[in-house]
Enzyme design. Structure first.
Site, PDB file in Angstrom:
ATOM      1  N   HIS A 114       0.944  -1.104   0.009  1.00  0.00           N
ATOM      2  CA  HIS A 114      -0.127  -0.001  -0.025  1.00  0.00           C
ATOM      3  C   HIS A 114       0.896   1.314  -0.035  1.00  0.00           C
ATOM      4  O   HIS A 114       2.145   1.228   0.455  1.00  0.00           O
ATOM      5  CB  HIS A 114      -0.873  -0.120   1.287  1.00  0.00           C
ATOM      6  CG  HIS A 114      -2.145  -0.895   1.080  1.00  0.00           C
ATOM      7  ND1 HIS A 114      -3.072  -1.171   2.384  1.00  0.00           N
ATOM      8  CD2 HIS A 114      -2.219  -1.969   0.361  1.00  0.00           C
ATOM      9  CE1 HIS A 114      -3.931  -2.251   1.739  1.00  0.00           C
ATOM     10  NE2 HIS A 114      -3.347  -2.611   0.714  1.00  0.00           N
ATOM     11  N   GLU A 126       1.127   3.592   1.963  1.00  0.00           N
ATOM     12  CA  GLU A 126       1.647   4.145   3.269  1.00  0.00           C
ATOM     13  C   GLU A 126       2.778   3.255   3.439  1.00  0.00           C
ATOM     14  O   GLU A 126       3.729   3.471   4.128  1.00  0.00           O
ATOM     15  CB  GLU A 126       0.443   4.000   4.336  1.00  0.00           C
ATOM     16  CG  GLU A 126      -0.643   4.789   4.236  1.00  0.00           C
ATOM     17  CD  GLU A 126      -1.712   4.086   3.334  1.00  0.00           C
ATOM     18  OE1 GLU A 126      -1.612   3.405   2.291  1.00  0.00           O
ATOM     19  OE2 GLU A 126      -2.747   4.280   4.147  1.00  0.00           O
ATOM     20  N   CYS A 139      -5.834   1.322   6.263  1.00  0.00           N
ATOM     21  CA  CYS A 139      -6.434   0.285   6.725  1.00  0.00           C
ATOM     22  C   CYS A 139      -5.746  -0.031   8.142  1.00  0.00           C
ATOM     23  O   CYS A 139      -4.912   0.551   8.270  1.00  0.00           O
ATOM     24  CB  CYS A 139      -6.078  -0.842   5.338  1.00  0.00           C
ATOM     25  SG  CYS A 139      -4.437  -1.334   5.287  1.00  0.00           S
ATOM     26  N   CYS A 192      -1.945  -0.930   7.657  1.00  0.00           N
ATOM     27  CA  CYS A 192      -1.001   0.331   7.457  1.00  0.00           C
ATOM     28  C   CYS A 192      -0.927   1.228   9.027  1.00  0.00           C
ATOM     29  O   CYS A 192       0.001   1.606   9.227  1.00  0.00           O
ATOM     30  CB  CYS A 192      -1.572   1.294   6.512  1.00  0.00           C
ATOM     31  SG  CYS A 192      -1.146   0.692   4.687  1.00  0.00           S
TER      32      CYS A 192
END
Length: 161
Positions: A46, A48, A76, A79
């Site tokens: 992701h 992040e 999420c 993360c």
């Protein structure tokens, strides 16, 4: 946030869900990232996570003290966990994620009272723009899938004749 949105555009150009992130320390961007899960076949890639990995190398530390993470979509749970463990001081995000958001929309892991680190959260920064970027992507994706299914159906009809 504008830089994170530009990174989200790069993700989209690569066929990824358009999410971008930047990490700032002392008003200087030290790391950036965008979604690479599809290209890398990696559910942890992701925006992040990519940004945090890069920041660790830049800072030569797994702690990102006194930093602010700007991200176009609410983090999420995965993360959020990395953000907490990295001791990031503040998260600023654009669009809420009503399905998997872990900064308050579904659950709030960034400020969970039982964790040893809670951080500041600012939500809704350029939310309309960030949300529109994501909505347009998923609308296009649904249209592409529909067109592909229709093309396959026509091909099947032609093959059957």
């Amino acid at each position: 946030m504008a830089v994170a949105m530009q990174l989200a555009e790069l993700a989209e150009l690569k066929g990824e869900v358009p999410v971008g992130a930047v990490l700032v320390k002392d008003d200087v961007m030290i790391a950036s990232g965008f979604n690479l899960s599809i290209l890398n076949h990696d559910p942890t890639a992701h925006a992040e996570m990519e940004c945090i990995r890069q920041a660790g190398q830049v800072l030569e530390n797994y702690r990102m003290l006194d930093t602010t993470l700007y991200v176009t979509l609410e983090p999420c749970a995965m993360c959020a966990g990395a953000i907490v463990h990295g001791r990031i001081k503040r998260v600023v995000y654009g669009a809420d994620d009503l399905k998997t958001g872990a900064a308050g929309s579904v659950i709030n892991l960034l400020q969970h009272a039982q964790f040893n680190h809670q951080l500041q959260v600012t939500s809704g920064v350029l939310a309309d723009e960030c949300g529109a970027q994501l909505s347009a992507f998923f609308k296009r994706r649904r249209q592409e899938i529909k067109a592909l299914k229709q093309a396959r159906a026509v091909n099947q009809l032609n093959t059957d004749e």
